[in-house]
Design a protein around this motif. Structure first.
Motif, short mmCIF file in Angstrom:
data_model
loop_
_atom_site.label_atom_id
_atom_site.label_comp_id
_atom_site.label_asym_id
_atom_site.label_seq_id
_atom_site.Cartn_x
_atom_site.Cartn_y
_atom_site.Cartn_z
N GLU A 41 34.44 46.09 9.22
CA GLU A 41 35.04 46.09 10.45
C GLU A 41 34.08 46.65 11.66
N ARG A 42 34.10 45.95 12.51
CA ARG A 42 33.19 46.32 13.81
C ARG A 42 34.31 46.51 15.09
N LEU A 43 34.74 47.78 15.24
CA LEU A 43 35.69 47.81 16.25
C LEU A 43 35.19 47.46 17.90
N PRO A 44 36.25 46.91 18.93
CA PRO A 44 35.58 46.74 19.96
C PRO A 44 35.26 47.93 20.82
N ASP A 45 34.52 47.74 21.61
CA ASP A 45 33.92 48.88 22.51
C ASP A 45 35.39 49.40 23.30
N LYS A 46 35.56 50.75 23.03
CA LYS A 46 36.98 51.34 23.82
C LYS A 46 36.52 51.21 25.34
N ASP A 47 35.54 51.38 25.72
CA ASP A 47 35.26 51.64 27.29
C ASP A 47 35.73 50.21 27.94
N ARG A 48 35.81 48.86 27.20
CA ARG A 48 36.24 47.61 27.74
C ARG A 48 37.73 47.66 27.92
N PHE A 49 38.31 48.68 27.63
CA PHE A 49 40.04 48.49 27.65
C PHE A 49 40.46 49.55 28.50
N GLN A 58 44.26 45.57 20.66
CA GLN A 58 42.86 44.28 20.23
C GLN A 58 42.59 44.75 18.87
N CYS A 59 42.53 45.87 18.37
CA CYS A 59 42.08 46.03 17.11
C CYS A 59 42.96 45.60 16.08
N ALA A 60 44.19 45.64 16.18
CA ALA A 60 45.22 44.98 15.31
C ALA A 60 45.28 43.57 15.21
N GLU A 61 44.96 42.93 16.41
CA GLU A 61 44.71 41.57 16.64
C GLU A 61 43.52 41.08 15.64
N ASN A 62 42.61 41.72 16.07
CA ASN A 62 41.23 41.37 15.41
C ASN A 62 41.21 41.30 13.69
N GLU A 63 41.95 42.71 13.25
CA GLU A 63 42.11 42.53 11.85
C GLU A 63 42.96 41.52 11.43
N GLN A 64 43.98 41.28 11.99
CA GLN A 64 44.99 40.21 11.72
C GLN A 64 44.28 38.92 11.61
N ASN A 65 43.30 38.39 12.40
CA ASN A 65 42.69 37.22 12.40
C ASN A 65 41.54 37.21 11.41
N ILE A 66 40.83 38.18 11.38
CA ILE A 66 39.85 38.37 10.13
C ILE A 66 40.44 38.25 8.98
N LYS A 67 41.70 39.01 8.50
CA LYS A 67 42.25 38.79 7.23
C LYS A 67 42.63 37.26 6.89
N LEU A 68 43.30 36.60 7.90
CA LEU A 68 43.53 35.11 7.83
C LEU A 68 42.16 34.44 7.32
N LYS A 69 41.19 34.70 8.36
CA LYS A 69 40.00 33.90 7.87
C LYS A 69 39.45 34.15 6.47
N LEU A 70 39.40 35.35 6.21
CA LEU A 70 39.24 35.82 4.71
C LEU A 70 39.98 35.11 3.51
N SER A 71 41.39 34.88 3.89
CA SER A 71 42.30 34.14 3.05
C SER A 71 41.81 32.90 2.79
N GLU A 72 41.55 32.32 3.94
CA GLU A 72 41.23 31.01 4.20
C GLU A 72 39.77 30.60 3.35
N ALA A 73 38.92 31.32 3.54
CA ALA A 73 37.56 31.48 2.93
C ALA A 73 37.75 31.57 1.50
N ALA A 74 38.77 32.47 0.97
CA ALA A 74 39.06 32.62 -0.61
C ALA A 74 39.69 31.34 -1.09
N LYS A 75 40.22 30.58 -0.30
CA LYS A 75 41.16 29.31 -0.62
C LYS A 75 40.13 28.32 -0.72
N LYS A 76 39.04 28.29 -0.01
CA LYS A 76 38.16 27.31 0.24
C LYS A 76 37.18 27.38 -1.31
N LEU A 77 36.99 28.63 -1.70
CA LEU A 77 36.28 28.60 -2.88
C LEU A 77 37.07 28.14 -4.01
#
Length: 162
Positions: A41-49, A58-77
């Motif tokens: 995880e690389r958190l977004p810069d707090k100063d931008r909010f 935004q942190c929660a949205e980022n986590e949800q998005n990357i977990k979905l991409k991780l799942s899709e990548a695992a399914k690809k394998l």
């Protein structure tokens, strides 16, 4: 027979997806493999909010998005012939994350060094990482995760997929 353990550094980019496909082509129908898709995880810069609430959202949205991409990548394998029980995903949270209280977390200083630490602690023999595609000037100024991993890796194989 010793298990072949591979760590795929995954950030959701096109190049990290190429790394997943590369591993899928090599590890298809390979029994005894352990493949871990790792996101640090690389958190977004707090100063931008405008406030903490907007940053946390935004942190929660980022986590949800990357977990979905991780799942899709695992399914690809798996779709490429890797046995589903040999594929895992790991979301390595930042110690500063508003959602995770854990003693084992990213330092937030260097994703490359976190990847190497996880590789060593997990006993992975191979790291697979996509090249981000930054220019030489950007790489000089800001660094590159793949460059850091290649320059600092000891006792393992590193595959950089472009």
């Amino acid at each position: 027979m010793e298990t072949m353990k591979m760590l795929i550094a995954f950030d959701g980019s096109d190049n990290s997806l190429k790394a997943v496909e590369y591993v899928g082509n090599i590890a298809r129908n390979c029994s005894g493999c352990k493949i871990v898709l790792l996101y640090v995880e690389r958190l977004p810069d707090k100063d931008r909010f405008s406030d903490d609430s907007a940053w946390e959202k935004q942190c929660a949205e980022n986590e949800q998005n990357i977990k979905l991409k991780l799942s899709e990548a695992a399914k690809k394998l798996v779709s490429m012939g890797v046995h589903h029980e040999e594929v895992q995903t790991e979301y390595f949270a930042s110690c500063k994350s508003p959602f995770h209280e854990t003693d084992i977390c990213s330092t937030g200083r260097s994703i490359g060094m976190d990847i190497l630490r996880i590789r060593e602690e997990g006993g992975y023999g191979t790291i697979v990482i996509g090249r981000r595609g930054v220019s030489k000037a950007e790489e000089f100024l800001f660094g590159s995760v793949s460059t850091k991993v290649v320059q600092s890796a000891v006792g393992c194989t590193v595959w950089v997929v472009n």
